[in-house]
Structure formats: structure tokens, C-alpha cells
Design a protein around this motif. Structure first.
Motif, PDB file in Angstrom:
ATOM      1  N   ALA A  54       0.774  -1.004  -0.174  1.00  0.00           N
ATOM      2  CA  ALA A  54       0.008  -0.046   0.076  1.00  0.00           C
ATOM      3  C   ALA A  54       0.859   1.187  -0.114  1.00  0.00           C
ATOM      4  CB  ALA A  54      -0.965  -0.050   1.228  1.00  0.00           C
ATOM      5  N   ALA A  55       0.227   2.499  -0.661  1.00  0.00           N
ATOM      6  CA  ALA A  55       1.028   3.555  -0.480  1.00  0.00           C
ATOM      7  C   ALA A  55       0.264   4.659   0.329  1.00  0.00           C
ATOM      8  CB  ALA A  55       1.250   4.218  -1.994  1.00  0.00           C
ATOM      9  N   LEU A  56      -1.234   4.314   0.446  1.00  0.00           N
ATOM     10  CA  LEU A  56      -2.024   5.166   1.186  1.00  0.00           C
ATOM     11  C   LEU A  56      -2.900   4.133   2.176  1.00  0.00           C
ATOM     12  CD1 LEU A  56      -3.582   7.173  -2.016  1.00  0.00           C
ATOM     13  CD2 LEU A  56      -1.642   7.901  -0.728  1.00  0.00           C
ATOM     14  N   ALA A  57      -3.005   5.004   3.289  1.00  0.00           N
ATOM     15  CA  ALA A  57      -3.703   4.226   4.500  1.00  0.00           C
ATOM     16  C   ALA A  57      -4.278   5.306   5.148  1.00  0.00           C
ATOM     17  CB  ALA A  57      -2.886   3.420   5.017  1.00  0.00           C
ATOM     18  N   VAL A  58      -5.749   5.138   5.549  1.00  0.00           N
ATOM     19  CA  VAL A  58      -6.407   5.885   6.653  1.00  0.00           C
ATOM     20  C   VAL A  58      -7.521   5.128   7.317  1.00  0.00           C
ATOM     21  CG1 VAL A  58      -8.246   6.358   4.879  1.00  0.00           C
ATOM     22  CG2 VAL A  58      -7.733   8.101   6.697  1.00  0.00           C
ATOM     23  N   ARG A  59      -7.373   5.435   8.725  1.00  0.00           N
ATOM     24  CA  ARG A  59      -8.477   4.980   9.482  1.00  0.00           C
ATOM     25  C   ARG A  59      -9.742   5.732   9.574  1.00  0.00           C
ATOM     26  NH1 ARG A  59      -7.366   5.992  15.684  1.00  0.00           N
ATOM     27  NH2 ARG A  59      -8.295   8.139  15.273  1.00  0.00           N
ATOM     28  N   CYS A  60     -11.010   5.221   9.323  1.00  0.00           N
ATOM     29  CA  CYS A  60     -12.257   5.703   8.926  1.00  0.00           C
ATOM     30  C   CYS A  60     -13.360   4.977   9.868  1.00  0.00           C
ATOM     31  CB  CYS A  60     -12.524   5.935   7.512  1.00  0.00           C
ATOM     32  SG  CYS A  60     -14.002   6.674   7.113  1.00  0.00           S
ATOM     33  N   GLY A  61     -13.572   5.636  10.879  1.00  0.00           N
ATOM     34  CA  GLY A  61     -14.360   4.908  12.249  1.00  0.00           C
ATOM     35  C   GLY A  61     -13.669   3.581  12.490  1.00  0.00           C
ATOM     36  N   PRO A  62     -14.511   2.409  12.144  1.00  0.00           N
ATOM     37  CA  PRO A  62     -14.142   1.168  12.492  1.00  0.00           C
ATOM     38  C   PRO A  62     -13.382   0.365  11.369  1.00  0.00           C
ATOM     39  CG  PRO A  62     -16.643   1.159  11.914  1.00  0.00           C
ATOM     40  CD  PRO A  62     -16.077   2.625  11.928  1.00  0.00           C
ATOM     41  N   TYR A  63     -12.847   0.947  10.443  1.00  0.00           N
ATOM     42  CA  TYR A  63     -12.131   0.635   9.454  1.00  0.00           C
ATOM     43  C   TYR A  63     -10.883   1.105   9.150  1.00  0.00           C
ATOM     44  CZ  TYR A  63     -17.084  -0.518   8.279  1.00  0.00           C
ATOM     45  OH  TYR A  63     -18.485  -0.835   8.218  1.00  0.00           O
ATOM     46  N   PHE A  64      -9.946   0.145   8.620  1.00  0.00           N
ATOM     47  CA  PHE A  64      -8.724   0.345   8.157  1.00  0.00           C
ATOM     48  C   PHE A  64      -8.884   0.453   6.483  1.00  0.00           C
ATOM     49  CE2 PHE A  64      -6.602  -1.261  12.236  1.00  0.00           C
ATOM     50  CZ  PHE A  64      -6.685  -0.170  12.894  1.00  0.00           C
ATOM     51  N   ILE A  65      -8.511   1.607   5.857  1.00  0.00           N
ATOM     52  CA  ILE A  65      -8.470   1.642   4.614  1.00  0.00           C
ATOM     53  C   ILE A  65      -6.891   1.678   3.724  1.00  0.00           C
ATOM     54  CG2 ILE A  65      -9.629   2.813   2.548  1.00  0.00           C
ATOM     55  CD1 ILE A  65     -11.671   3.717   4.511  1.00  0.00           C
ATOM     56  N   PHE A  66      -6.981   1.018   2.733  1.00  0.00           N
ATOM     57  CA  PHE A  66      -5.597   0.938   2.058  1.00  0.00           C
ATOM     58  C   PHE A  66      -5.731   1.375   0.502  1.00  0.00           C
ATOM     59  CE2 PHE A  66      -5.678  -1.870   5.756  1.00  0.00           C
ATOM     60  CZ  PHE A  66      -4.545  -1.621   6.420  1.00  0.00           C
ATOM     61  N   SER A  67      -4.811   1.759  -0.011  1.00  0.00           N
ATOM     62  CA  SER A  67      -4.941   1.990  -1.497  1.00  0.00           C
ATOM     63  C   SER A  67      -3.510   1.895  -2.073  1.00  0.00           C
ATOM     64  CB  SER A  67      -5.464   3.316  -1.935  1.00  0.00           C
ATOM     65  OG  SER A  67      -5.360   3.325  -3.238  1.00  0.00           O
ATOM     66  N   ASN A  68      -3.108   1.305  -3.420  1.00  0.00           N
ATOM     67  CA  ASN A  68      -1.748   1.487  -4.075  1.00  0.00           C
ATOM     68  C   ASN A  68      -2.090   2.319  -5.135  1.00  0.00           C
ATOM     69  OD1 ASN A  68      -3.421  -0.187  -5.400  1.00  0.00           O
ATOM     70  ND2 ASN A  68      -1.889  -1.728  -5.657  1.00  0.00           N
ATOM     71  N   HIS A  69      -3.082   3.215  -5.216  1.00  0.00           N
ATOM     72  CA  HIS A  69      -3.419   4.145  -6.184  1.00  0.00           C
ATOM     73  C   HIS A  69      -4.291   3.545  -7.157  1.00  0.00           C
ATOM     74  CE1 HIS A  69      -1.001   7.453  -4.651  1.00  0.00           C
ATOM     75  NE2 HIS A  69       0.151   6.763  -4.432  1.00  0.00           N
ATOM     76  N   THR A  70      -4.290   2.339  -7.428  1.00  0.00           N
ATOM     77  CA  THR A  70      -5.450   1.640  -8.193  1.00  0.00           C
ATOM     78  C   THR A  70      -6.312   0.626  -7.595  1.00  0.00           C
ATOM     79  OG1 THR A  70      -3.687   0.005  -8.817  1.00  0.00           O
ATOM     80  CG2 THR A  70      -3.669   1.970 -10.111  1.00  0.00           C
ATOM     81  N   ARG A  71      -5.909   0.327  -6.435  1.00  0.00           N
ATOM     82  CA  ARG A  71      -6.768  -0.736  -5.926  1.00  0.00           C
ATOM     83  C   ARG A  71      -7.078  -0.348  -4.590  1.00  0.00           C
ATOM     84  NH1 ARG A  71      -4.543  -6.906  -5.073  1.00  0.00           N
ATOM     85  NH2 ARG A  71      -6.136  -7.782  -3.563  1.00  0.00           N
ATOM     86  N   LEU A  72      -8.431  -0.502  -4.007  1.00  0.00           N
ATOM     87  CA  LEU A  72      -8.774  -0.092  -2.684  1.00  0.00           C
ATOM     88  C   LEU A  72      -9.149  -1.361  -1.871  1.00  0.00           C
ATOM     89  CD1 LEU A  72      -9.628   2.716  -1.002  1.00  0.00           C
ATOM     90  CD2 LEU A  72     -11.955   2.206  -1.643  1.00  0.00           C
ATOM     91  N   VAL A  73      -8.662  -1.438  -0.591  1.00  0.00           N
ATOM     92  CA  VAL A  73      -9.078  -2.555   0.228  1.00  0.00           C
ATOM     93  C   VAL A  73      -9.421  -1.836   1.629  1.00  0.00           C
ATOM     94  CG1 VAL A  73      -8.066  -4.454   1.749  1.00  0.00           C
ATOM     95  CG2 VAL A  73      -7.459  -4.151  -0.650  1.00  0.00           C
ATOM     96  N   ILE A  74     -10.681  -2.208   1.797  1.00  0.00           N
ATOM     97  CA  ILE A  74     -11.327  -1.833   3.257  1.00  0.00           C
ATOM     98  C   ILE A  74     -11.171  -3.145   4.159  1.00  0.00           C
ATOM     99  CG2 ILE A  74     -13.338  -0.680   4.436  1.00  0.00           C
ATOM    100  CD1 ILE A  74     -13.714   0.650   2.032  1.00  0.00           C
ATOM    101  N   TRP A  75     -10.659  -2.852   5.319  1.00  0.00           N
ATOM    102  CA  TRP A  75     -10.625  -3.817   6.433  1.00  0.00           C
ATOM    103  C   TRP A  75     -11.368  -3.473   7.719  1.00  0.00           C
ATOM    104  CZ3 TRP A  75      -8.684  -5.085  11.374  1.00  0.00           C
ATOM    105  CH2 TRP A  75      -8.330  -6.327  11.499  1.00  0.00           C
ATOM    106  N   SER A  76     -12.314  -4.460   8.155  1.00  0.00           N
ATOM    107  CA  SER A  76     -13.038  -4.132   9.214  1.00  0.00           C
ATOM    108  C   SER A  76     -12.406  -4.347  10.503  1.00  0.00           C
ATOM    109  CB  SER A  76     -14.646  -4.875   8.895  1.00  0.00           C
ATOM    110  OG  SER A  76     -15.397  -4.666  10.144  1.00  0.00           O
TER     111      SER A  76
END
Length: 402
Positions: free
Chosen positions: A337-359
Motif C-alpha cells: 500500500a502507498a496510502l492508508a487511513v482510519r475511518c471509524g471502525p475501518y482501516f482503508i488501504f490503497s496503492n493508487h489503483t486498488r482499494l481495500v477496506i478492512w473491518s
């Protein structure tokens, strides 16, 4: 089936005997109402009612006797319930509130005018304002980039030129934000001017976090400082300095070195803050004392961390991102991953082309889809903001579906 109301219960936990059975002998009480009334009433009207109570106790083998046998396992469950009746065990109810399906629903979208610039960081606040930092991604001994901060909303965007690249930021209010730059300065800014600026380190201010105790800063000289924000500047409350000797034995080569280790990322959860160093060190610090406890990790270069106690998401420079807790690895994200952010009860990851949301609730991936983007940030606990490939700021509501 008969409903019975118990007005008072005294309970003793049974002796731990695997063969013991408890037999109960019941006593039944029958209440019969009898009434007696005069046939001819006089002027003084009288109604006499009498209550007759008959106690029936069958001590023999007749029909009145009822034997109830309760297993040891059931008794232990009842005892545990009575023992814990002063608190609600929310963990038992959590299973009914876990969702394994999440969808992104676009709620707002507007275009942001940008040039051919590198995006260093993007953050948002609850007032739906977004701050984007532009500048260089690498620096030697000085900064020669045309750095700026862009504060935008759906109605208006304002650009603020910066003398050097800012690499960390946090909102202080809906219109004020704090910047940490590569020259070691922390600045308080508004939409059109700098309110104050102070040099806090000889290195770069790599991380800024706002807590109820004050502003927390981390720098590449190992200093972590808690500041009180005043009208004219910052007042130091306390601070610590991380050195090689503080690292886990798996990472450090020497146990006596006082050489500082660079802080690359921090995130606060409650009264704790997780701190990551460039060589792979992880620490949990307690606020406001900044007492530190190192966590065991491998010597792998860290880019960014996310923290929601007890879970820590680590984004590495060259390895797949992963989620840990105090017991070890929980899950691995299947890309670098190149990007990551916490959004409430989720960890969110991105490599600029793909998005993964982890609960955090289900401890699993709930979204894995293609989504080209330049940057991501959290607009609120349930809204993810994405700067898409066409430089549109898109607000996406994280919709849980049962």
C-alpha cells in the motif's frame, strides 16, 4: 407452563465436584379466598371476608413432590450470570452487530483545480473542508520545491504558498490548521495567512496528532513532544526522545547506542498513541506522560501506521501491509500500500489503483475493488474521501449492510 416471580434469591456456588447433583424439594402454598355475607343486611352494611391459607408439604412420595435436577454446567452458567450482574457484557452482543458487507455510496463530488504537482498529504475535517499539501517527495539538504497548501470545499478553494514543503498536518478548527515542515517548524495557518510559526526541532516534523491533552509532534530526530497551543505559539508540556537503545532486540544492533531513530508516523487512540520509526520499531505511548512501551517487530522499513486499540495496521515500503494486535499478526493486506487511513471502525488501504477496506469488527476485508486515485482521507467516521484520477474530490458513505 407456570410463571413464577422470585422476590429474593441467595445463591452459593456449588462445590467443584464432577459427580455432584443437586435435588430440590418444593413446598407449595395454596391460598383460598372464602367469603361470608349476611342474608339480610341492616342499616350498618357489613361484608366480612376471610382468607384461609392452607400449607401443603408432601414429605413422602406423593404427587405433591417435584424433584428438579440441574447439571453442574448449568449451575456454573447461572453462577457466572449472578456474579456479573453488575455489568453488561457487550462482547457477547457484538456478534449481532458485525457486518460483513459494506458498499461505497457517493454523496458528494466536485472538481479540484491542480497543476502537475506531487501530493504529499490530504486530510479533512468534520466541517467538510479538505486540506491538500503539494510539494516534493524527496529532499536533500534544502527544499527548492514550489510548496503550497490548498484548502478546499465544494464552494471555494484557497491556495496558500509555503516557504518549504509541509509534510504533516492536522486541523485545529474548521478554518485553522497546523503544519509541520521539513525545516523543523510548526505553523498555525488559516485560509489566507500564517498566524504563528515556531522552530521545534533541527530535523523535519514528520507527524502531528491532536489530542485532548494538546498537540503531539514527532520528528526525524527521535523527539516526541506534547505541546499546549496558545494564541501566539506553542508551549512545551513534556517530551521524550527515542534512540536505538529503545528498539526491540530483534531490530537494534547495539544495546547502548544513543543515536536517535526517526519517527515516521503516529496515530492516537483514546489516551494511547502508537509511534512507528523508519527502521521498523513500534511503540505504545501513554498520554499525557509519554511513558513508552516497545512492541516486538521485524526490521522492515515503515511508511505509515493506523491505530485503533488493540489493532495496529502497518504500511511498509516494500512489503504487504498487515494488521497486528498484542498477540501477533491478525491479517495481511495482499499488496504494497502507498496510502492508508482510519475511518471509524475501518482501516482503508490503497496503492493508487486498488482499494481495500478492512473491518475492525469482523477482522476481515469487506471491500476489495479497483479504484484509481491520487489520495484518500477520512471525512468522518463513516465517510471516505477520495481524490480520483480526474482530480475530483469524491465523498463516499460507508454503508453497512446486514
Amino acid at each position: 407452563m407456570e410463571d413464577v416471580t422470585l422476590f429474593h434469591v441467595k445463591w452459593r456456588k456449588p462445590i467443584d465436584d464432577e459427580t455432584r447433583q443437586i435435588s430440590y424439594k418444593t413446598t407449595e402454598t395454596q391460598t383460598t379466598e372464602t367469603s361470608k355475607k349476611d342474608v339480610e343486611c341492616t342499616a350498618d352494611f357489613q361484608v366480612n371476608k376471610e382468607i384461609q391459607t392452607d400449607s401443603m408439604e408432601d414429605m413422602g412420595q406423593g404427587e405433591g413432590r417435584k424433584d428438579v435436577r440441574i447439571s453442574k454446567e448449568v449451575l456454573n452458567h447461572i453462577y457466572d450470570f449472578i456474579r456479573d450482574d453488575s455489568k453488561v457484557n457487550y462482547d457477547r452482543l457484538l456478534e449481532f452487530h458485525k457486518f460483513d458487507k459494506v458498499s461505497l455510496e457517493t454523496v458528494q463530488k466536485y472538481h479540484v483545480e491542480t497543476r502537475n504537482e506531487n501530493i504529499i498529504l490530504m486530510i479533512s475535517n468534520s466541517a467538510r473542508k479538505t486540506l491538500i499539501l503539494f510539494g516534493g517527495l524527496s529532499h536533500e539538504t534544502f527544499c527548492s520545491h514550489q510548496a503550497r497548501a490548498l484548502l478546499c470545499s465544494s464552494a471555494v478553494s484557497t491556495s496558500l504558498p509555503l516557504p518549504v514543503c509541509a509534510i504533516s498536518a492536522v486541523f485545529y478548527s474548521s478554518t485553522q490548521f497546523l503544519l509541520g515542515d521539513i525545516s523543523g517548524n510548526i505553523s498555525m495557518c488559516t485560509m489566507d495567512k500564517v498566524l504563528f510559526q515556531g522552530k521545534v526541532t533541527d530535523g523535519a516534523v514528520t507527524s502531528l496528532e491532536l489530542s485532548r491533552h494538546g498537540l503531539l509532534s514527532g520528528s526525524d530526530d527521535g523527539n516526541i513532544i506534547l505541546w499546549e497551543i496558545e494564541n501566539a505559539g506553542l508551549e512545551k508540556i513534556t517530551g521524550v526522545r527515542l534512540t536505538v537503545s529503545d528498539l526491540s532486540r530483534k531490530i537494534r544492533k547495539s544495546s547502548t547506542s544513543n543515536k536517535p531513530v526517526a519517527v515516521v508516523s503516529m496515530q492516537i487512540s483514546g489516551d494511547e498513541v502508537c509511534v512507528a520509526t523508519e527502521t521498523g520499531g513500534l511503540y505504545i505511548l501513554t498520554l499525557p506522560t509519554l511513558d513508552s512501551k516497545p512492541l516486538s517487530q521485524t526490521a522492515t522499513s515503515i511508511n505509515k501506521i493506523l491505530f485503533e486499540t488493540p489493532f495496529i495496521a502497518v504500511v511498509y515500503h516494500t512489503s504487504n501491509a498487515a494488521v497486528f494486535n498484542t498477540e501477533g499478526l491478525v491479517d495481511e493486506i495482499p499488496f504494497v500500500a502507498a496510502l492508508a487511513v482510519r475511518c471509524g471502525p475501518y482501516f482503508i488501504f490503497s496503492n493508487h489503483t486498488r482499494l481495500v477496506i478492512w473491518s475492525i469488527n469482523t477482522k476481515s476485508t469487506v471491500i476489495d475493488e479497483t479504484l484509481p486515485c491520487h489520495s484518500i482521507c477520512s471525512l468522518s467516521n463513516d465517510t471516505l474521501q477520495v481524490l480520483d484520477a480526474d482530480f475530483n474530490l469524491v465523498s463516499n458513505f460507508l454503508n453497512d449492510k446486514v
